[in-house]
Design a protein around this motif. Sequence first.
Motif, PDB file in Angstrom:
ATOM      1  N   LYS A 125      57.217  45.410  54.793  1.00 17.93           N
ATOM      2  CA  LYS A 125      55.880  45.253  54.207  1.00 17.93           C
ATOM      3  C   LYS A 125      54.890  44.610  55.179  1.00 17.93           C
ATOM      4  O   LYS A 125      53.790  44.222  54.780  1.00 17.93           O
ATOM      5  N   VAL A 126      55.264  44.484  56.468  1.00 17.48           N
ATOM      6  CA  VAL A 126      54.434  43.763  57.437  1.00 17.48           C
ATOM      7  C   VAL A 126      53.910  44.700  58.517  1.00 17.48           C
ATOM      8  O   VAL A 126      54.676  45.448  59.135  1.00 17.48           O
ATOM      9  N   ILE A 127      52.603  44.630  58.748  1.00 15.22           N
ATOM     10  CA  ILE A 127      51.940  45.354  59.833  1.00 15.22           C
ATOM     11  C   ILE A 127      51.087  44.347  60.600  1.00 15.22           C
ATOM     12  O   ILE A 127      50.228  43.677  60.019  1.00 15.22           O
ATOM     13  N   ILE A 128      51.329  44.210  61.896  1.00 16.46           N
ATOM     14  CA  ILE A 128      50.537  43.312  62.740  1.00 16.46           C
ATOM     15  C   ILE A 128      49.787  44.156  63.765  1.00 16.46           C
ATOM     16  O   ILE A 128      50.403  44.947  64.489  1.00 16.46           O
ATOM     17  N   CYS A 129      48.475  44.010  63.819  1.00 15.58           N
ATOM     18  CA  CYS A 129      47.643  44.745  64.771  1.00 15.58           C
ATOM     19  C   CYS A 129      47.036  43.747  65.759  1.00 15.58           C
ATOM     20  O   CYS A 129      46.447  42.745  65.338  1.00 15.58           O
ATOM     21  N   ILE A 130      47.172  44.040  67.046  1.00  9.93           N
ATOM     22  CA  ILE A 130      46.725  43.124  68.091  1.00  9.93           C
ATOM     23  C   ILE A 130      45.782  43.851  69.038  1.00  9.93           C
ATOM     24  O   ILE A 130      46.156  44.866  69.625  1.00  9.93           O
ATOM     25  N   ALA A 131      44.574  43.342  69.187  1.00  6.82           N
ATOM     26  CA  ALA A 131      43.641  43.843  70.191  1.00  6.82           C
ATOM     27  C   ALA A 131      43.702  42.911  71.391  1.00  6.82           C
ATOM     28  O   ALA A 131      43.540  41.695  71.249  1.00  6.82           O
ATOM     29  N   THR A 132      43.946  43.453  72.584  1.00  7.37           N
ATOM     30  CA  THR A 132      44.136  42.586  73.750  1.00  7.37           C
ATOM     31  C   THR A 132      43.857  43.319  75.047  1.00  7.37           C
ATOM     32  O   THR A 132      43.871  44.555  75.094  1.00  7.37           O
ATOM     33  N   HIS A 133      43.596  42.530  76.103  1.00  6.41           N
ATOM     34  CA  HIS A 133      43.525  43.034  77.480  1.00  6.41           C
ATOM     35  C   HIS A 133      44.716  42.523  78.290  1.00  6.41           C
ATOM     36  O   HIS A 133      44.845  42.849  79.469  1.00  6.41           O
ATOM     37  N   LEU A 187      44.786  48.674  72.916  1.00  5.34           N
ATOM     38  CA  LEU A 187      44.185  48.422  74.213  1.00  5.34           C
ATOM     39  C   LEU A 187      42.825  49.100  74.292  1.00  5.34           C
ATOM     40  O   LEU A 187      42.457  49.890  73.432  1.00  5.34           O
ATOM     41  N   GLY A 188      42.083  48.804  75.341  1.00  4.19           N
ATOM     42  CA  GLY A 188      40.772  49.424  75.514  1.00  4.19           C
ATOM     43  C   GLY A 188      39.873  48.561  76.366  1.00  4.19           C
ATOM     44  O   GLY A 188      40.010  47.329  76.397  1.00  4.19           O
ATOM     45  N   ARG A 189      38.943  49.207  77.051  1.00  5.68           N
ATOM     46  CA  ARG A 189      38.022  48.477  77.914  1.00  5.68           C
ATOM     47  C   ARG A 189      37.029  47.649  77.096  1.00  5.68           C
ATOM     48  O   ARG A 189      36.852  47.877  75.893  1.00  5.68           O
ATOM     49  N   ASN A 190      36.368  46.694  77.753  1.00  6.29           N
ATOM     50  CA  ASN A 190      35.330  45.918  77.080  1.00  6.29           C
ATOM     51  C   ASN A 190      34.253  46.853  76.533  1.00  6.29           C
ATOM     52  O   ASN A 190      33.782  47.746  77.236  1.00  6.29           O
ATOM     53  N   GLY A 191      33.895  46.615  75.297  1.00  5.46           N
ATOM     54  CA  GLY A 191      32.849  47.439  74.682  1.00  5.46           C
ATOM     55  C   GLY A 191      33.360  48.698  74.018  1.00  5.46           C
ATOM     56  O   GLY A 191      32.580  49.448  73.412  1.00  5.46           O
ATOM     57  N   SER A 192      34.661  48.949  74.099  1.00  5.21           N
ATOM     58  CA  SER A 192      35.204  50.164  73.476  1.00  5.21           C
ATOM     59  C   SER A 192      35.280  50.045  71.964  1.00  5.21           C
ATOM     60  O   SER A 192      35.467  51.041  71.266  1.00  5.21           O
ATOM     61  N   GLY A 241      48.534  51.781  71.631  1.00  2.00           N
ATOM     62  CA  GLY A 241      47.497  52.800  71.520  1.00  2.00           C
ATOM     63  C   GLY A 241      46.225  52.339  72.190  1.00  2.00           C
ATOM     64  O   GLY A 241      46.040  51.141  72.421  1.00  2.00           O
ATOM     65  N   THR A 242      45.346  53.276  72.500  1.00  2.00           N
ATOM     66  CA  THR A 242      44.094  52.950  73.191  1.00  2.00           C
ATOM     67  C   THR A 242      42.909  53.281  72.310  1.00  2.00           C
ATOM     68  O   THR A 242      42.822  54.382  71.752  1.00  2.00           O
ATOM     69  N   LYS A 243      41.998  52.324  72.192  1.00  2.00           N
ATOM     70  CA  LYS A 243      40.748  52.541  71.454  1.00  2.00           C
ATOM     71  C   LYS A 243      39.710  53.102  72.423  1.00  2.00           C
ATOM     72  O   LYS A 243      39.355  52.455  73.410  1.00  2.00           O
ATOM     73  N   GLU A 244      39.243  54.334  72.163  1.00  4.05           N
ATOM     74  CA  GLU A 244      38.229  54.960  73.000  1.00  4.05           C
ATOM     75  C   GLU A 244      36.840  54.662  72.448  1.00  4.05           C
ATOM     76  O   GLU A 244      36.666  54.363  71.262  1.00  4.05           O
ATOM     77  N   PHE A 245      35.838  54.746  73.322  1.00  3.10           N
ATOM     78  CA  PHE A 245      34.469  54.402  72.930  1.00  3.10           C
ATOM     79  C   PHE A 245      33.981  55.215  71.732  1.00  3.10           C
ATOM     80  O   PHE A 245      33.344  54.693  70.827  1.00  3.10           O
ATOM     81  N   ASP A 246      34.248  56.508  71.726  1.00  2.00           N
ATOM     82  CA  ASP A 246      33.628  57.411  70.757  1.00  2.00           C
ATOM     83  C   ASP A 246      34.555  57.816  69.625  1.00  2.00           C
ATOM     84  O   ASP A 246      34.334  58.819  68.959  1.00  2.00           O
ATOM     85  N   SER A 247      35.598  57.042  69.390  1.00  2.00           N
ATOM     86  CA  SER A 247      36.559  57.412  68.355  1.00  2.00           C
ATOM     87  C   SER A 247      36.935  56.212  67.511  1.00  2.00           C
ATOM     88  O   SER A 247      37.076  55.097  68.012  1.00  2.00           O
ATOM     89  N   GLN A 248      37.115  56.451  66.223  1.00  2.00           N
ATOM     90  CA  GLN A 248      37.594  55.417  65.312  1.00  2.00           C
ATOM     91  C   GLN A 248      39.025  55.711  64.877  1.00  2.00           C
ATOM     92  O   GLN A 248      39.472  55.205  63.843  1.00  2.00           O
ATOM     93  N   THR A 249      39.696  56.540  65.664  1.00  2.00           N
ATOM     94  CA  THR A 249      41.111  56.815  65.441  1.00  2.00           C
ATOM     95  C   THR A 249      41.912  56.328  66.646  1.00  2.00           C
ATOM     96  O   THR A 249      41.569  56.645  67.786  1.00  2.00           O
ATOM     97  N   VAL A 250      42.938  55.544  66.394  1.00  2.00           N
ATOM     98  CA  VAL A 250      43.821  55.070  67.454  1.00  2.00           C
ATOM     99  C   VAL A 250      45.199  55.667  67.228  1.00  2.00           C
ATOM    100  O   VAL A 250      45.807  55.477  66.165  1.00  2.00           O
ATOM    101  N   LEU A 251      45.677  56.424  68.225  1.00  2.00           N
ATOM    102  CA  LEU A 251      46.996  57.044  68.159  1.00  2.00           C
ATOM    103  C   LEU A 251      47.996  56.123  68.846  1.00  2.00           C
ATOM    104  O   LEU A 251      47.840  55.785  70.020  1.00  2.00           O
ATOM    105  N   LEU A 252      49.013  55.721  68.112  1.00  2.00           N
ATOM    106  CA  LEU A 252      50.002  54.777  68.613  1.00  2.00           C
ATOM    107  C   LEU A 252      51.296  55.495  68.967  1.00  2.00           C
ATOM    108  O   LEU A 252      51.662  56.485  68.335  1.00  2.00           O
TER     109      LEU A 252
END
Length: 484
Positions: free
Chosen positions: A226-234, A26-31, A251-262
């Motif tokens: 052996k399967v990992i599915i990653c979904i970016a969505t609002h 998850l994450g806001r537009n532009g994150s 997990g949430t994608k923050e503007f200033d981080s390239q690490t997402v904690l799930l």
Amino acid sequence: MQDLKFKDQLGNVGSLVGVNHVNVILGRNGSGKSRFLRLIDSCLADDKEYRVSYVTPERSGSFQRDGNIETNIASNPGWSIHVRRANQVNGASFKAMSHLALRNAESYYLRRLQNTDARGRSFQIDCLDPISKMLGNVSIEQGTPDFVFRTFDGTLINPNELSSGESETIAVASEVLSFIMSVDPSRINVLLLDEPDVHQHPDLQARFGQYLLDQLSALDDSARSKVIICIATHSTALVCALANSDFTVLGTKEFDSQTVLLSKVAQDIKKVAPFFGHPLSLSLSNDPMLILEGEDDERVWQQAARSSQGAIRVFPVLAQSVDQQLELESFCDTMLRSIYDKPKAYSLRDGDGTRGSLPAIGCITRFRLQCYAVENLLLSNECLEKLGIDWTEFQALVQNWMEQNAGHKDIPYLQQLITSKDRFRDKKIKNIRQLIVSIAKSNKPWEVVVGQTLASVMRNQHAPTGEFSIFDFLGNEIAKEFLH
């Protein structure tokens, strides 16, 4: 499962921590959610330990065969990968690529059937029909030589005439199906879905989420590991559809981080998720909630509401069990009375062999089906009429089918059905419900038959009466409440 840690050629690093089979970002537009998925794609693409497939949010074109795309892929197998990685289609049709993905899925499926007992199985039944169930108003079928689309009255539809939501759903479902069918057990298979909910109504978003979980569940444990599915969505509808699965982490994608904690979805969020899956749709339509016991009931009433042209004004909400239905009834009563001056909602439970009415809980009017489960409505006079037959004609069709399919496992049950005095009104027919429709020579999913029949009755503002009428099975209390 192991975390994903990656670094590209420019030195950009990132990590996905707490990985599960379905990882919702998850994450806001532009994150930077899309950039994060593309970073995963670019970093793992050349790593032989991984097989990566990226689905861009830019999905243009029409779902039909395109010879140019086949030529480009034949001459350069990495062509479509590079096009998608750029997050643009560059004049190429994404959906034509998805069309090719569905054809590839068909090939994988047929290989899987080799040296197995394939009786009763086909690509149409196992793969295309589940996609059609998401759509509601059209079906996708195997044609000669290409896939074809039909309305449920049999009218052919050109791929260009599909709605944007239908076209998006078919394309993304084809990508998921192709990915699942071609899982490589020797590598970690990563599917990156960037905003798969684009152009979809909340109902479609929720149904796609369940479709994805169903495909994942169909894998054996070894392949799924052996399967990992990653979904970016609002999409709250998509998130809530996925949230009840143990496969899912958020997990949430923050503007200033390239690490997402799930992390796992909390139990209290799971319990109320069905109510918040479609907030925009619910607030705009102001239709009363109809709390339902299972997914079958939900699909039937969604179809009924869509087909009724406004005659049925309810908003189907799914409970995951009878116990949760009771919790949701109490929760909904409290919530609605705190929001509305004149709150109103409904709840409908399976009969499960029990007759009689249920007392209201506050503003929640509760009904019990006067038959075993919603699929039993198939054997009502009106549903049989929707299939173009009556009970006597159905008995004859079943008898003829049994003679032509000697040895079929369901013959004893079918024989008991057609000789019963109550049409198995209070017995489970779940295992033969689609077979009933097929014997009646219809290609409609059973949920569509029941939903469209309910819609027809409601539109006509006529409550059929008598034994074996649809309201006899459904319950006359519902007729009185829903027919105005």
